[in-house]
Design a protein around this motif. Structure first.
Motif, PDB file in Angstrom:
ATOM      1  N   THR A   1      33.491  16.109  12.171  1.00  0.00           N
ATOM      2  CA  THR A   1      31.479  16.278  12.450  1.00  0.00           C
ATOM      3  C   THR A   1      30.336  16.116  12.038  1.00  0.00           C
ATOM      4  N   THR A   2      29.554  15.819  12.452  1.00  0.00           N
ATOM      5  CA  THR A   2      28.315  15.285  12.368  1.00  0.00           C
ATOM      6  C   THR A   2      27.337  17.018  12.078  1.00  0.00           C
ATOM      7  N   LYS A   3      26.715  16.636  11.665  1.00  0.00           N
ATOM      8  CA  LYS A   3      25.293  17.484  12.288  1.00  0.00           C
ATOM      9  C   LYS A   3      25.233  17.153  14.106  1.00  0.00           C
ATOM     10  N   THR A   4      25.038  16.154  14.304  1.00  0.00           N
ATOM     11  CA  THR A   4      24.209  16.103  15.247  1.00  0.00           C
ATOM     12  C   THR A   4      25.461  16.390  16.474  1.00  0.00           C
ATOM     13  N   GLY A   5      26.294  16.658  15.417  1.00  0.00           N
ATOM     14  CA  GLY A   5      27.142  16.863  16.712  1.00  0.00           C
ATOM     15  C   GLY A   5      28.287  16.926  17.062  1.00  0.00           C
ATOM     16  N   GLN A   6      28.085  15.198  16.817  1.00  0.00           N
ATOM     17  CA  GLN A   6      29.425  14.032  17.073  1.00  0.00           C
ATOM     18  C   GLN A   6      30.698  13.613  15.801  1.00  0.00           C
ATOM     19  N   ILE A   7      31.303  13.679  16.136  1.00  0.00           N
ATOM     20  CA  ILE A   7      33.119  14.165  16.379  1.00  0.00           C
ATOM     21  C   ILE A   7      33.303  12.301  15.944  1.00  0.00           C
ATOM     22  N   TYR A   8      33.739  12.141  14.907  1.00  0.00           N
ATOM     23  CA  TYR A   8      34.463  10.952  14.325  1.00  0.00           C
ATOM     24  C   TYR A   8      35.783  11.349  14.148  1.00  0.00           C
ATOM     25  N   LYS A   9      36.279  10.248  14.367  1.00  0.00           N
ATOM     26  CA  LYS A   9      38.171  10.729  14.424  1.00  0.00           C
ATOM     27  C   LYS A   9      38.432   9.670  12.869  1.00  0.00           C
ATOM     28  N   ILE A  10      38.220  10.351  12.098  1.00  0.00           N
ATOM     29  CA  ILE A  10      38.796   9.221  10.868  1.00  0.00           C
ATOM     30  C   ILE A  10      40.230   8.717  10.810  1.00  0.00           C
ATOM     31  N   PRO A  11      40.401   7.216  11.505  1.00  0.00           N
ATOM     32  CA  PRO A  11      41.341   6.532  10.888  1.00  0.00           C
ATOM     33  C   PRO A  11      41.874   6.196   9.804  1.00  0.00           C
ATOM     34  N   SER A  12      43.617   5.912   9.922  1.00  0.00           N
ATOM     35  CA  SER A  12      44.046   5.973   8.405  1.00  0.00           C
ATOM     36  C   SER A  12      43.751   4.761   7.758  1.00  0.00           C
ATOM     37  N   CYS A  13      43.477   3.410   8.517  1.00  0.00           N
ATOM     38  CA  CYS A  13      43.170   2.675   8.370  1.00  0.00           C
ATOM     39  C   CYS A  13      44.294   0.955   7.793  1.00  0.00           C
ATOM     40  N   ILE A  14      44.991   1.954   6.953  1.00  0.00           N
ATOM     41  CA  ILE A  14      45.802   0.838   6.961  1.00  0.00           C
ATOM     42  C   ILE A  14      48.302   2.112   7.739  1.00  0.00           C
ATOM     43  N   ARG A  15      49.224   1.035   7.203  1.00  0.00           N
ATOM     44  CA  ARG A  15      49.683   1.454   7.442  1.00  0.00           C
ATOM     45  C   ARG A  15      51.308   2.247   6.002  1.00  0.00           C
ATOM     46  N   GLY A  16      51.440   3.136   6.560  1.00  0.00           N
ATOM     47  CA  GLY A  16      51.533   3.967   5.250  1.00  0.00           C
ATOM     48  C   GLY A  16      52.107   5.183   4.559  1.00  0.00           C
ATOM     49  N   LYS A  17      52.679   5.219   3.867  1.00  0.00           N
ATOM     50  CA  LYS A  17      52.702   7.021   3.664  1.00  0.00           C
ATOM     51  C   LYS A  17      51.754   7.813   2.822  1.00  0.00           C
ATOM     52  N   LEU A  18      51.747   9.641   3.537  1.00  0.00           N
ATOM     53  CA  LEU A  18      50.622   9.979   3.530  1.00  0.00           C
ATOM     54  C   LEU A  18      51.068  11.009   1.991  1.00  0.00           C
ATOM     55  N   VAL A  19      50.153  10.611   0.799  1.00  0.00           N
ATOM     56  CA  VAL A  19      50.677  11.202   0.271  1.00  0.00           C
ATOM     57  C   VAL A  19      50.013  12.362   0.003  1.00  0.00           C
ATOM     58  N   GLU A  20      48.833  12.548  -0.431  1.00  0.00           N
ATOM     59  CA  GLU A  20      48.017  13.990  -0.263  1.00  0.00           C
ATOM     60  C   GLU A  20      46.493  13.922   0.326  1.00  0.00           C
ATOM     61  N   VAL A  21      46.187  14.563   1.292  1.00  0.00           N
ATOM     62  CA  VAL A  21      44.983  14.900   1.640  1.00  0.00           C
ATOM     63  C   VAL A  21      44.209  15.595   0.680  1.00  0.00           C
ATOM     64  N   ASN A  22      42.536  15.307   0.792  1.00  0.00           N
ATOM     65  CA  ASN A  22      41.272  15.903  -0.408  1.00  0.00           C
ATOM     66  C   ASN A  22      41.121  17.258   0.881  1.00  0.00           C
ATOM     67  N   ALA A  23      42.041  18.439   0.158  1.00  0.00           N
ATOM     68  CA  ALA A  23      42.167  19.573   0.694  1.00  0.00           C
ATOM     69  C   ALA A  23      40.647  20.200   0.574  1.00  0.00           C
ATOM     70  N   ALA A  24      40.025  19.375  -0.953  1.00  0.00           N
ATOM     71  CA  ALA A  24      38.724  20.473  -1.007  1.00  0.00           C
ATOM     72  C   ALA A  24      37.555  20.055  -0.008  1.00  0.00           C
ATOM     73  N   LEU A  25      37.446  18.724   0.550  1.00  0.00           N
ATOM     74  CA  LEU A  25      36.791  18.277   1.925  1.00  0.00           C
ATOM     75  C   LEU A  25      36.452  18.958   2.896  1.00  0.00           C
ATOM     76  N   VAL A  26      37.092  19.898   3.631  1.00  0.00           N
ATOM     77  CA  VAL A  26      37.121  20.991   4.207  1.00  0.00           C
ATOM     78  C   VAL A  26      37.062  22.026   3.883  1.00  0.00           C
ATOM     79  N   ALA A  27      37.206  22.499   2.746  1.00  0.00           N
ATOM     80  CA  ALA A  27      35.860  24.066   2.056  1.00  0.00           C
ATOM     81  C   ALA A  27      34.166  23.232   1.577  1.00  0.00           C
ATOM     82  N   GLU A  28      34.150  22.304   1.170  1.00  0.00           N
ATOM     83  CA  GLU A  28      32.764  21.986   1.289  1.00  0.00           C
ATOM     84  C   GLU A  28      32.946  19.917   1.164  1.00  0.00           C
TER      85      GLU A  28
END
Length: 215
Positions: A120-147
């Motif tokens: 979500t941006t400061k303008t209220g726009q919501i972007y659905k971030i795509p996985s971009c490729i077919r593959g197995k999810l290894v990990e997410v960058n949880a630090a981005l949620v807090a900051e």
């Protein structure tokens, strides 16, 4: 009152006279600093790009097949300002992904158009971030949620959303489905020319309308 001694003083840098080893002068290690030395991304990754809904995403492809999913430098969210990020995409929370062992067993299998996160941006726009490729999810960058502002501050590659691992037999088709750096730059150039032409057309139409009103 006597000044309190600085406990870090012994660790401060002090310029030393040029050292000599076996009678030969040895230059300080700082003399070898190269401001143009290739970055980690330049040395170890290949840049690819995925375009969806006029927004570009960067896929940093490592030789070991690991892929980092990031915002491309031209993504509109960066200009709008990052407000928040969530890996809870409604039907599943990507941050709850768990993998085990070297084979990364148990990771979620994602398709290129699977929603990886919600930005979500400061303008209220919501972007659905795509996985971009077919593959197995290894990990997410949880630090981005807090900051979430880290997406704007971290150097290239460090502000990744997630790490994905494609199957080796899918790697060729995955690379072929993405834009290379050269193709991405051509895409940006074509968009810029199209926008310039569109603006020119609008300007001409307004000028004609004004002329008609005057007459």
């Amino acid at each position: 009152m006597a000044a309190t001694a600085d406990p870090l003083e012994p660790f401060y840098f002090e310029h030393e006279e040029q050292q000599r080893i076996c009678g030969k002068p040895v230059s300080p290690i700082t003399d070898g600093f190269d401001a143009n030395y290739p970055s980690v991304v330049d040395r170890f990754f290949t840049r690819f790009y995925y375009i969806r809904a006029n927004a570009a995403y960067q896929v940093l492809y490592h030789s070991n097949r690991i892929c980092l999913i990031c915002l491309a430098p031209t993504h509109p969210a960066l200009a709008q300002g990052i407000a928040s990020l969530s890996f809870d995409v409604g039907n599943v929370d990507r941050s709850q992904n768990v993998v085990k062992g070297k084979a990364k067993k148990g990771g979620m299998i994602l398709q290129a158009d699977s929603t990886l996160a919600l930005l979500t941006t400061k303008t209220g726009q919501i972007y659905k971030i795509p996985s971009c490729i077919r593959g197995k999810l290894v990990e997410v960058n949880a630090a981005l949620v807090a900051e979430p502002k880290l997406l704007e501050q971290l150097p290239e590659g460090a502000g990744y959303f997630a790490i994905l691992l494609p199957k080796i037999e899918n790697c060729y088709l995955i690379r072929e489905s993405l834009l290379t750096q050269e193709q991405y730059e051509e895409h940006l150039k074509a968009n810029q020319e199209q926008n310039t032409e569109h603006l020119k057309t609008i300007t001409e139409q307004k000028e004609k309308e004004e002329e008609m009103l005057i007459t």
